[in-house]
Scaffold this active site. Structure first.
Site, PDB file in Angstrom:
ATOM      1  N   ARG A  18       0.838  -1.208   0.000  1.00 15.57           N
ATOM      2  CA  ARG A  18       0.000   0.000   0.000  1.00 15.57           C
ATOM      3  C   ARG A  18       0.868   1.252   0.000  1.00 15.57           C
ATOM      4  NH1 ARG A  18      -1.671   0.323   6.367  1.00 15.57           N
ATOM      5  NH2 ARG A  18       0.335  -0.417   7.105  1.00 15.57           N
ATOM      6  N   ILE A 105      14.548   1.925  -2.070  1.00 13.21           N
ATOM      7  CA  ILE A 105      14.511   3.305  -1.559  1.00 13.21           C
ATOM      8  C   ILE A 105      13.883   3.365  -0.158  1.00 13.21           C
ATOM      9  CG2 ILE A 105      12.331   3.859  -2.773  1.00 13.21           C
ATOM     10  CD1 ILE A 105      15.235   6.339  -2.119  1.00 13.21           C
ATOM     11  N   ASP A 106      12.940   2.446   0.122  1.00 13.90           N
ATOM     12  CA  ASP A 106      12.333   2.451   1.464  1.00 13.90           C
ATOM     13  C   ASP A 106      13.369   2.071   2.525  1.00 13.90           C
ATOM     14  OD1 ASP A 106      12.381  -0.183   0.465  1.00 13.90           O
ATOM     15  OD2 ASP A 106      10.472  -0.740   1.394  1.00 13.90           O
ATOM     16  N   ARG A 107      14.251   1.139   2.179  1.00 12.25           N
ATOM     17  CA  ARG A 107      15.314   0.748   3.122  1.00 12.25           C
ATOM     18  C   ARG A 107      16.269   1.921   3.335  1.00 12.25           C
ATOM     19  NH1 ARG A 107      17.890  -4.582   0.731  1.00 12.25           N
ATOM     20  NH2 ARG A 107      19.093  -4.472   2.674  1.00 12.25           N
TER      21      ARG A 107
HETATM   22  N1  LIG Z   1      -4.886  -1.012   6.523  1.00  8.75           N
HETATM   23  C1  LIG Z   1      -3.997  -1.940   6.159  1.00  8.75           C
HETATM   24  N2  LIG Z   1      -3.938  -2.357   4.884  1.00  8.75           N
HETATM   25  C2  LIG Z   1      -3.037  -3.274   4.487  1.00  8.75           C
HETATM   26  N3  LIG Z   1      -2.147  -3.826   5.324  1.00  8.75           N
HETATM   27  C3  LIG Z   1      -2.149  -3.459   6.612  1.00  8.75           C
HETATM   28  C4  LIG Z   1      -3.058  -2.496   7.098  1.00  8.75           C
HETATM   29  N4  LIG Z   1      -2.811  -2.306   8.413  1.00  8.75           N
HETATM   30  C5  LIG Z   1      -1.794  -3.118   8.736  1.00  8.75           C
HETATM   31  N5  LIG Z   1      -1.403  -3.830   7.675  1.00  8.75           N
HETATM   32  C6  LIG Z   1      -0.325  -4.819   7.674  1.00  8.75           C
HETATM   33  O1  LIG Z   1       0.809  -4.157   7.136  1.00  8.75           O
HETATM   34  C7  LIG Z   1       1.504  -5.017   6.253  1.00  8.75           C
HETATM   35  C8  LIG Z   1       2.119  -4.176   5.159  1.00  8.75           C
HETATM   36  O2  LIG Z   1       3.005  -3.294   5.773  1.00  8.75           O
HETATM   37  P1  LIG Z   1       3.495  -1.993   5.032  1.00  8.75           P
HETATM   38  O3  LIG Z   1       4.638  -1.498   5.802  1.00  8.75           O
HETATM   39  O4  LIG Z   1       2.382  -1.074   4.745  1.00  8.75           O
HETATM   40  O5  LIG Z   1       3.979  -2.665   3.659  1.00  8.75           O
HETATM   41  P2  LIG Z   1       4.614  -2.072   2.366  1.00  8.75           P
HETATM   42  O6  LIG Z   1       5.445  -0.878   2.771  1.00  8.75           O
HETATM   43  O7  LIG Z   1       5.418  -3.199   1.877  1.00  8.75           O
HETATM   44  O8  LIG Z   1       3.489  -1.696   1.460  1.00  8.75           O
HETATM   45  C9  LIG Z   1       0.486  -5.998   5.735  1.00  8.75           C
HETATM   46  O9  LIG Z   1       1.099  -7.250   5.565  1.00  8.75           O
HETATM   47  C10 LIG Z   1      -0.571  -6.041   6.827  1.00  8.75           C
HETATM   48  O10 LIG Z   1      -0.432  -7.197   7.633  1.00  8.75           O
HETATM   49  C1  LIG Z   2      12.963  -5.409  -0.070  1.00 10.20           C
HETATM   50  C2  LIG Z   2      11.715  -4.677  -0.536  1.00 10.20           C
HETATM   51  C3  LIG Z   2      10.897  -5.611  -1.403  1.00 10.20           C
HETATM   52  C4  LIG Z   2      10.886  -4.265   0.678  1.00 10.20           C
HETATM   53  O1  LIG Z   2       9.704  -3.684   0.210  1.00 10.20           O
HETATM   54  P1  LIG Z   2       8.378  -3.539   1.102  1.00 10.20           P
HETATM   55  O2  LIG Z   2       8.237  -4.750   1.935  1.00 10.20           O
HETATM   56  O3  LIG Z   2       8.595  -2.317   1.961  1.00 10.20           O
HETATM   57  O4  LIG Z   2       7.266  -3.321   0.149  1.00 10.20           O
HETATM   58  C5  LIG Z   2      12.101  -3.358  -1.291  1.00 10.20           C
HETATM   59  O5  LIG Z   2      12.937  -2.588  -0.495  1.00 10.20           O
HETATM   60  C6  LIG Z   2      12.768  -3.654  -2.605  1.00 10.20           C
HETATM   61  O6  LIG Z   2      12.130  -3.944  -3.586  1.00 10.20           O
HETATM   62  N1  LIG Z   2      14.121  -3.558  -2.630  1.00 10.20           N
HETATM   63  C7  LIG Z   2      14.923  -3.783  -3.814  1.00 10.20           C
HETATM   64  C8  LIG Z   2      15.913  -4.884  -3.557  1.00 10.20           C
HETATM   65  C9  LIG Z   2      16.921  -4.560  -2.468  1.00 10.20           C
HETATM   66  O7  LIG Z   2      16.682  -3.729  -1.571  1.00 10.20           O
HETATM   67  O8  LIG Z   2      18.021  -5.147  -2.518  1.00 10.20           O
HETATM   68  K   LIG Z   3       7.986  -0.658   3.881  1.00 11.13           K
END
Ligand SMILES: Nc1ncnc2c1ncn2[C@@H]1O[C@H](COP(=O)(O)OP(=O)(O)O)[C@@H](O)[C@H]1O
Ligand SMILES: CC(C)(COP(=O)(O)O)[C@@H](O)C(=O)NCCC(=O)O
Ligand SMILES: [K+]
Length: 260
Positions: A18, A105-107
Site C-alpha cells: 500500500r 529506496i524504502d530501506r
Molecule cells: N490497513 C492496512 N492495509 C493493508 N495492510 C495493513 C493495514 N494495516 C496493517 N497492515 C499490515 O501491514 C503489512 C504491510 O506493511 P506496510 O509497511 O504497509 O507494507 P509495504 O510498505 O510493503 O506496502 C500488511 O502485511 C498487513 O499485515
Molecule cells: C525489499 C523490498 C521488497 C521491501 O519492500 P516492502 O516490503 O517495503 O514493500 C524493497 O525494499 C525492494 O524492492 N528492494 C529492492 C531490492 C533490495 O533492496 O536489494
Molecule cells: K515498507
C-alpha cells in the site's frame, strides 16, 4: 492558480502492499491517507484538489506503472513532483551495495530516518510486505542487511502450498509468550511468530557480532506489522512507524520550496 496556504508538502511512500500519504509542514508529519496502488491516483487527485501543496515527494518500490499513473494524475495540478532514488551516499549515510541504486529506496530512507535520531550503531527492521533489516554504524556507513518474506507472504505461501493447512488457519501475530501449538491454527500462528521473533533475535545478534562491540545496538522497528509484534520484542526496541517518511522528509526539507 491555487492559492498557497503555508508551505505544506505531500509525501508519498509506496510499498508493495500500500501507499502512505503524509503532509509535511515545518518538521511535522501528518498521516492523510493509506491507499492501494489502484486507488492511489484518485486519492492523490482529491488531496490536491482540496489543498495547495507546494511540492510532492515520492519514494516507491512498487512497479513503475504505479508511478506512471500517479504522475499522470498530478500533471494537471502543475505541482513540483520529485521521485527520490537510492544514491551511493547522501546526508551522511553511505550505501553498502556495490550496485547502490538496487537497494530499495524504502530501506535507504528508513536508515536515513534512523540516522537523524541516532549517531551510534543501529539496525532498522521493517515488517512490511517483505521483512528487511539494515545495519548502520556510528559513521553512517550502511553495513548491509537481509530481505525475507513478510508475515502475510509467509502465511499466503504456507496456505497455498499445502493442502491440509487452510485459509481459516491464518497466523495471529499478537500474543506474548511463544509456545508449541496443539491444533493446526496454533501451530501456524506460533510457527510464523517464531520466525519473526527468531529474525529479530538473529538480526540483533548478527549486528552485534559485525560491529564487534559490546555496546548494545539500537533497534528501530517499522512497517505495517511492527505494532503487532510480541511484547517481548516491542519492549526492547523503538517502534517508529513513520521512519521511511522521516527519511523522505530529510529530502523534502533540504530542497528550497517552489511557489505555485
Ligand atoms: N490497513 C492496512 N492495509 C493493508 N495492510 C495493513 C493495514 N494495516 C496493517 N497492515 C499490515 O501491514 C503489512 C504491510 O506493511 P506496510 O509497511 O504497509 O507494507 P509495504 O510498505 O510493503 O506496502 C500488511 O502485511 C498487513 O499485515
Ligand atoms: C525489499 C523490498 C521488497 C521491501 O519492500 P516492502 O516490503 O517495503 O514493500 C524493497 O525494499 C525492494 O524492492 N528492494 C529492492 C531490492 C533490495 O533492496 O536489494
Ligand atoms: K515498507
Amino acid at each position: 492558480m491555487a492559492t498557497q496556504r503555508g508551505n505544506v508538502k505531500l509525501l508519498i511512500d509506496i510499498g508493495n502492499t500500500r501507499a502512505k500519504l503524509y503532509g509535511l509542514e515545518g518538521g511535522a508529519l501528518t498521516l492523510l491517507k493509506t491507499s492501494s496502488h489502484q486507488q492511489l491516483p484518485v486519492d492523490t487527485e482529491s488531496l490536491l484538489a482540496c489543498r495547495a501543496y507546494s511540492q510532492i515527494w515520492v519514494a516507491s518500490v512498487a512497479q513503475s506503472a504505479v508511478i506512471a499513473k500517479l504522475s499522470e494524475a498530478v500533471a494537471p495540478f502543475a505541482v513540483n513532483f520529485n521521485l527520490v532514488k537510492t544514491p551511493r551516499s547522501a546526508y551522511g549515510l553511505i550505501n553498502a551495495y556495490a550496485k547502490y541504486e538496487s537497494l530499495g529506496i524504502d530501506r535507504w530512507l528508513a536508515m536515513l530516518g534512523g540516522r537523524q535520531q541516532c549517531k551510534r550503531p543501529f539496525i532498522v527492521i521493517d515488517f512490511g510486505t517483505a521483512i528487511t533489516v539494515d545495519l548502520v554504524d556510528e559513521f553512517g556507513q550502511h553495513k548491509g542487511g537481509w530481505i525475507a518474506p513478510g508475515y502475510r507472504a509467509m502465511t499466503n505461501v504456507l496456505l497455498s502450498d499445502t493442502s491440509q493447512v487452510t485459509a481459516d488457519q491464518a497466523a495471529v501475530l499478537s500474543g506474548s509468550r511463544l509456545t508449541f501449538g496443539v491444533s493446526t491454527e496454533q501451530c501456524v500462528s506460533e510457527g510464523i511468530r517464531s520466525a519473526l521473533i527468531g529474525y529479530y533475535q538473529q538480526a540483533v545478534t548478527t549486528a552485534q557480532t559485525s560491529l564487534g562491540s559490546k555496546i548494545p545496538v539500537r533497534v528501530f522497528l517499522t512497517g505495517g506489522d511492527a505494532a503487532q509484534l510480541p511484547a517481548q520484542i516491542l519492549k526492547q526496541a523503538q517502534l517508529s512507524p513513520e521512519l521511511v517518511l522521516e527519511g523522505l522528509a530529510v529530502y523534502a526539507n533540504a530542497e528550497k520550496s517552489s511557489d505555485y
